[in-house]
Design an enzyme around this catalytic site. Structure first.
Site, PDB file in Angstrom:
ATOM      1  N   SER A   1       5.959  -3.771  -0.748  1.00 55.98           N
ATOM      2  CA  SER A   1       7.563  -2.906  -1.408  1.00 55.98           C
ATOM      3  C   SER A   1       8.245  -4.841  -2.017  1.00 55.98           C
ATOM      4  CB  SER A   1       8.661  -2.429  -0.112  1.00 55.98           C
ATOM      5  OG  SER A   1       7.397  -1.281   0.071  1.00 55.98           O
TER       6      SER A   1
ATOM      7  N   GLY B   1       4.237  -0.024   0.461  1.00 58.02           N
ATOM      8  CA  GLY B   1       3.577   1.768  -0.246  1.00 58.02           C
ATOM      9  C   GLY B   1       4.943   2.308  -0.179  1.00 58.02           C
TER      10      GLY B   1
ATOM     11  N   GLU C   1       1.372  -9.190   4.861  1.00 56.32           N
ATOM     12  CA  GLU C   1       1.912  -7.575   4.463  1.00 56.32           C
ATOM     13  C   GLU C   1       2.018  -6.895   5.610  1.00 56.32           C
ATOM     14  OE1 GLU C   1       0.382  -7.325  -0.173  1.00 56.32           O
ATOM     15  OE2 GLU C   1      -1.496  -6.136   1.551  1.00 56.32           O
TER      16      GLU C   1
ATOM     17  N   LYS D   1      -5.032  -1.900  -6.593  1.00 57.78           N
ATOM     18  CA  LYS D   1      -5.785  -0.439  -6.293  1.00 57.78           C
ATOM     19  C   LYS D   1      -6.292  -0.057  -6.684  1.00 57.78           C
ATOM     20  CE  LYS D   1      -1.940  -1.745  -2.584  1.00 57.78           C
ATOM     21  NZ  LYS D   1      -1.131  -0.775  -1.494  1.00 57.78           N
TER      22      LYS D   1
ATOM     23  N   HIS E   1      -7.408  -5.843   3.385  1.00 57.42           N
ATOM     24  CA  HIS E   1      -6.539  -5.069   2.998  1.00 57.42           C
ATOM     25  C   HIS E   1      -5.930  -4.420   4.241  1.00 57.42           C
ATOM     26  CE1 HIS E   1      -3.027  -2.919   1.116  1.00 57.42           C
ATOM     27  NE2 HIS E   1      -2.847  -3.822   0.826  1.00 57.42           N
TER      28      HIS E   1
ATOM     29  N   GLU F   1      -4.912  -1.288   3.485  1.00 57.25           N
ATOM     30  CA  GLU F   1      -6.100   0.035   3.157  1.00 57.25           C
ATOM     31  C   GLU F   1      -7.196  -0.119   3.881  1.00 57.25           C
ATOM     32  OE1 GLU F   1      -3.594  -0.154  -0.604  1.00 57.25           O
ATOM     33  OE2 GLU F   1      -2.256   0.175   0.427  1.00 57.25           O
TER      34      GLU F   1
END
Ligand code: 13P
Length: 253
Positions: A209, A169, A163, A12, A95, A97
């Protein structure tokens, strides 16, 4: 079908060139098992220095995204040919994000992946449901829609990363049952999009995680072919512990 596991670190927005080099030197000095394949994805700015350190090593190098055009007025973006010029052979696309914070969609994710593949890169195609979607029982529907956007891609240059957004996270990982259910579903959908044979070869990574303490339980699952790791990939010890856990699982331990 034996798929070589892949342990991938998504750094990241962490580690500039100096820190990347220090990390990679430390990683290369570890005694790592032959399998799994190991991939690191530093920020763009750290790719040149990382590529130099990794020359001649078995650690693979990837970018965290890639644009679909070859060149032009796309401020802040990087073309696939710019990555291959550095020796980068992998690119993460879509992703969560990028989807949540930068407005990316299934359509732009598949465009990015197609451009990456056309340039010879392997696309690590990310997808996963939000907590709200899971709580409303929409997980499989969401995964179906996201994976379907990959239908025009080349399955031989494709890795899928499941994911779940609620696990990223947060310290809260999917349970083995949740992960296996989602991965088996994705593999079945990939078989419909491509073929049984192609789907049996596509690696489906778990991300969210993933850490040394849960790596064995997740990586031993039949449809989990490795991990895409954020936080725990930033530390050489925890990243290499996960690599060793994947090797143990591949050996049936
Ligand atoms: P964490 O491992 O920090 O949960 O991040 C997962 C991830 O987003 C990898 O791409």
């Amino acid at each position: 079908m034996a798929r070589t596991p892949l342990i991938a670190g998504n750094w990241k927005m962490n580690k500039g060139p100096e820190e990347s080099v220090a990390f990679l030197e430390a990683l290369l000095s570890q005694e790592l098992p032959e399998a799994p394949d190991v991939l690191v994805c530093p920020p763009y700015i750290s790719l040149p220095a990382s590529a130099m350190i990794l020359t001649g090593s078995s650690v693979l190098l990837g970018a965290q995204s890639v644009h679909w055009e070859e060149s032009g007025a796309f401020t802040g973006e990087i073309a696939a040919s710019m990555l291959t010029e550095l020796g980068v052979e992998w690119a993460i696309v879509g992703h969560s994000e990028r989807r949540a914070l930068f407005g990316e969609s299934d359509a732009s994710t598949s465009q990015r992946a197609a451009a990456a593949q056309a340039a010879g890169l392997v696309a690590v195609y990310c997808l996963g449901e939000t907590l709200e979607q899971r709580e409303q029982g929409q997980t499989m529907q969401v995964l179906e829609q996201q994976v379907s956007a990959a239908r025009d891609l080349n399955p031989t240059r494709l890795v899928v990363a499941y994911e779940p957004v609620w696990a990223i996270g947060t310290g809260l990982n999917a349970t083995p049952d949740q992960a296996q259910e989602a991965h088996a579903f994705l593999r079945q959908r990939l078989a419909t999009l491509f073929s049984d044979e192609a789907a049996a070869k596509i690696r489906i990574l778990y991300g969210g995680s993933l850490k040394p303490s849960n790596a064995h339980d997740l990586l031993r699952l039949s449809d989990v072919d490795g991990g895409l790791i954020g936080g725990a990939s930033l530390d050489v010890q925890s990243f290499s512990d996960i690599i060793r856990a994947a090797a143990d699982c591949a050996a049936g331990a």
